[in-house]
Motif scaffolding. Sequence first.
Motif, PDB file in Angstrom:
ATOM      1  N   VAL A 126      21.915 -60.668  71.320  1.00  0.00           N
ATOM      2  CA  VAL A 126      22.699 -59.456  71.524  1.00  0.00           C
ATOM      3  C   VAL A 126      22.813 -59.223  73.015  1.00  0.00           C
ATOM      4  O   VAL A 126      21.813 -59.236  73.735  1.00  0.00           O
ATOM      5  CB  VAL A 126      22.047 -58.250  70.813  1.00  0.00           C
ATOM      6  CG1 VAL A 126      22.705 -56.942  71.239  1.00  0.00           C
ATOM      7  CG2 VAL A 126      22.120 -58.432  69.300  1.00  0.00           C
ATOM      8  N   ALA A 127      24.042 -59.021  73.473  1.00  0.00           N
ATOM      9  CA  ALA A 127      24.309 -58.791  74.892  1.00  0.00           C
ATOM     10  C   ALA A 127      24.939 -57.408  75.043  1.00  0.00           C
ATOM     11  O   ALA A 127      26.055 -57.176  74.562  1.00  0.00           O
ATOM     12  CB  ALA A 127      25.223 -59.876  75.450  1.00  0.00           C
ATOM     13  N   ILE A 128      24.205 -56.508  75.669  1.00  0.00           N
ATOM     14  CA  ILE A 128      24.694 -55.151  75.895  1.00  0.00           C
ATOM     15  C   ILE A 128      25.631 -55.190  77.097  1.00  0.00           C
ATOM     16  O   ILE A 128      25.194 -55.415  78.219  1.00  0.00           O
ATOM     17  CB  ILE A 128      23.531 -54.175  76.171  1.00  0.00           C
ATOM     18  CG1 ILE A 128      22.506 -54.220  75.045  1.00  0.00           C
ATOM     19  CG2 ILE A 128      24.067 -52.762  76.399  1.00  0.00           C
ATOM     20  CD1 ILE A 128      21.174 -53.550  75.413  1.00  0.00           C
ATOM     21  N   ASN A 129      26.910 -54.972  76.842  1.00  0.00           N
ATOM     22  CA  ASN A 129      27.897 -54.972  77.916  1.00  0.00           C
ATOM     23  C   ASN A 129      27.843 -53.605  78.586  1.00  0.00           C
ATOM     24  O   ASN A 129      28.219 -52.600  77.986  1.00  0.00           O
ATOM     25  CB  ASN A 129      29.292 -55.261  77.366  1.00  0.00           C
ATOM     26  CG  ASN A 129      30.288 -55.574  78.459  1.00  0.00           C
ATOM     27  OD1 ASN A 129      29.942 -55.670  79.634  1.00  0.00           O
ATOM     28  ND2 ASN A 129      31.537 -55.741  78.070  1.00  0.00           N
ATOM     29  N   GLU A 130      27.326 -53.576  79.801  1.00  0.00           N
ATOM     30  CA  GLU A 130      27.104 -52.306  80.484  1.00  0.00           C
ATOM     31  C   GLU A 130      28.314 -51.887  81.299  1.00  0.00           C
ATOM     32  O   GLU A 130      28.889 -52.683  82.040  1.00  0.00           O
ATOM     33  CB  GLU A 130      25.864 -52.391  81.358  1.00  0.00           C
ATOM     34  CG  GLU A 130      24.626 -52.609  80.519  1.00  0.00           C
ATOM     35  CD  GLU A 130      23.342 -52.427  81.287  1.00  0.00           C
ATOM     36  OE1 GLU A 130      23.272 -52.810  82.465  1.00  0.00           O
ATOM     37  OE2 GLU A 130      22.393 -51.893  80.694  1.00  0.00           O
ATOM     38  N   PHE A 131      28.660 -50.653  81.147  1.00  0.00           N
ATOM     39  CA  PHE A 131      29.755 -50.058  81.893  1.00  0.00           C
ATOM     40  C   PHE A 131      29.140 -49.087  82.888  1.00  0.00           C
ATOM     41  O   PHE A 131      28.372 -48.202  82.502  1.00  0.00           O
ATOM     42  CB  PHE A 131      30.723 -49.367  80.938  1.00  0.00           C
ATOM     43  CG  PHE A 131      31.361 -50.341  79.970  1.00  0.00           C
ATOM     44  CD1 PHE A 131      32.551 -50.960  80.294  1.00  0.00           C
ATOM     45  CD2 PHE A 131      30.738 -50.658  78.776  1.00  0.00           C
ATOM     46  CE1 PHE A 131      33.129 -51.873  79.424  1.00  0.00           C
ATOM     47  CE2 PHE A 131      31.317 -51.571  77.897  1.00  0.00           C
ATOM     48  CZ  PHE A 131      32.513 -52.181  78.224  1.00  0.00           C
ATOM     49  N   ILE A 191      19.851 -58.776  75.837  1.00  0.00           N
ATOM     50  CA  ILE A 191      19.991 -58.753  77.290  1.00  0.00           C
ATOM     51  C   ILE A 191      21.035 -57.722  77.673  1.00  0.00           C
ATOM     52  O   ILE A 191      21.890 -57.354  76.865  1.00  0.00           O
ATOM     53  CB  ILE A 191      20.364 -60.138  77.856  1.00  0.00           C
ATOM     54  CG1 ILE A 191      21.730 -60.566  77.336  1.00  0.00           C
ATOM     55  CG2 ILE A 191      19.329 -61.178  77.516  1.00  0.00           C
ATOM     56  CD1 ILE A 191      22.372 -61.613  78.191  1.00  0.00           C
ATOM     57  N   ARG A 192      20.958 -57.270  78.897  1.00  0.00           N
ATOM     58  CA  ARG A 192      21.984 -56.399  79.457  1.00  0.00           C
ATOM     59  C   ARG A 192      22.807 -57.251  80.408  1.00  0.00           C
ATOM     60  O   ARG A 192      22.268 -58.083  81.134  1.00  0.00           O
ATOM     61  CB  ARG A 192      21.346 -55.221  80.181  1.00  0.00           C
ATOM     62  CG  ARG A 192      20.544 -54.402  79.226  1.00  0.00           C
ATOM     63  CD  ARG A 192      19.975 -53.125  79.726  1.00  0.00           C
ATOM     64  NE  ARG A 192      19.536 -53.056  81.095  1.00  0.00           N
ATOM     65  CZ  ARG A 192      18.769 -52.085  81.564  1.00  0.00           C
ATOM     66  NH1 ARG A 192      18.364 -51.129  80.771  1.00  0.00           N
ATOM     67  NH2 ARG A 192      18.414 -52.066  82.820  1.00  0.00           N
ATOM     68  N   PHE A 193      24.123 -57.042  80.390  1.00  0.00           N
ATOM     69  CA  PHE A 193      24.978 -57.838  81.263  1.00  0.00           C
ATOM     70  C   PHE A 193      26.286 -57.101  81.518  1.00  0.00           C
ATOM     71  O   PHE A 193      26.547 -56.047  80.932  1.00  0.00           O
ATOM     72  CB  PHE A 193      25.206 -59.229  80.658  1.00  0.00           C
ATOM     73  CG  PHE A 193      26.384 -59.310  79.719  1.00  0.00           C
ATOM     74  CD1 PHE A 193      27.475 -60.111  80.025  1.00  0.00           C
ATOM     75  CD2 PHE A 193      26.409 -58.583  78.543  1.00  0.00           C
ATOM     76  CE1 PHE A 193      28.555 -60.184  79.176  1.00  0.00           C
ATOM     77  CE2 PHE A 193      27.484 -58.652  77.694  1.00  0.00           C
ATOM     78  CZ  PHE A 193      28.569 -59.454  78.007  1.00  0.00           C
ATOM     79  N   ASP A 194      27.104 -57.665  82.381  1.00  0.00           N
ATOM     80  CA  ASP A 194      28.428 -57.129  82.695  1.00  0.00           C
ATOM     81  C   ASP A 194      29.429 -58.264  82.473  1.00  0.00           C
ATOM     82  O   ASP A 194      29.430 -59.244  83.224  1.00  0.00           O
ATOM     83  CB  ASP A 194      28.461 -56.639  84.149  1.00  0.00           C
ATOM     84  CG  ASP A 194      29.774 -56.015  84.556  1.00  0.00           C
ATOM     85  OD1 ASP A 194      30.818 -56.306  83.925  1.00  0.00           O
ATOM     86  OD2 ASP A 194      29.774 -55.256  85.533  1.00  0.00           O
TER      87      ASP A 194
END
Length: 180
Positions: free
Chosen positions: A121-126, A150-153
């Motif tokens: 799971v990749a949390i697309n951070e805004f 993970i957190r990512f952009d």
Amino acid sequence: MKVVVAGGFGTGKTTLVKSVSEIPPLTTEELLTEAGTAVDDLAGIEGKKTTTVTLDFGRITVHEDLVLYLFGTPGQDRFWIMWDELARGAIGAVVLVDTRRLDSSFAAIDYFEQRGITFVVAINEFPQDHQYEPEEVRAALHLDSQIPIIRFDARRRGSSLQALIALVHHALNRAPMAVP
């Protein structure tokens, strides 16, 4: 290696493929129309103008004998007929999550869990939104502790590459050990 980039409507799948592909990515984006307003929930993503209707495709050469082929899925339910074909033969999936619209992530997670397909799971951070800790997202999504989060952009190549690396590592760790 085939990798699926999945998630709900508007989570950043096309953006991830575009940010990392070494070739001009193939996209099947179409303009959102007035006819779709009854079925496409734009809450939280009001600026979205296009949507993927079939797939996105990109490529990354890791080594001369190792290439990642990226297949981005469409996000809306009416286009999910493509998912089985896109997932066939994949080493796994990166499931994108937008915490502003967390409910749009459940169907994608369920899809890979029910089929036993490896995923992260990749949390697309805004930047303008609240940043949740991975364990908060794990609890909200009812994810097993073995699933990496993970957190990512998705707009940033290096960040998107880290999401793909996390998937490959997870897939390798889940693969049965070969006995010589």
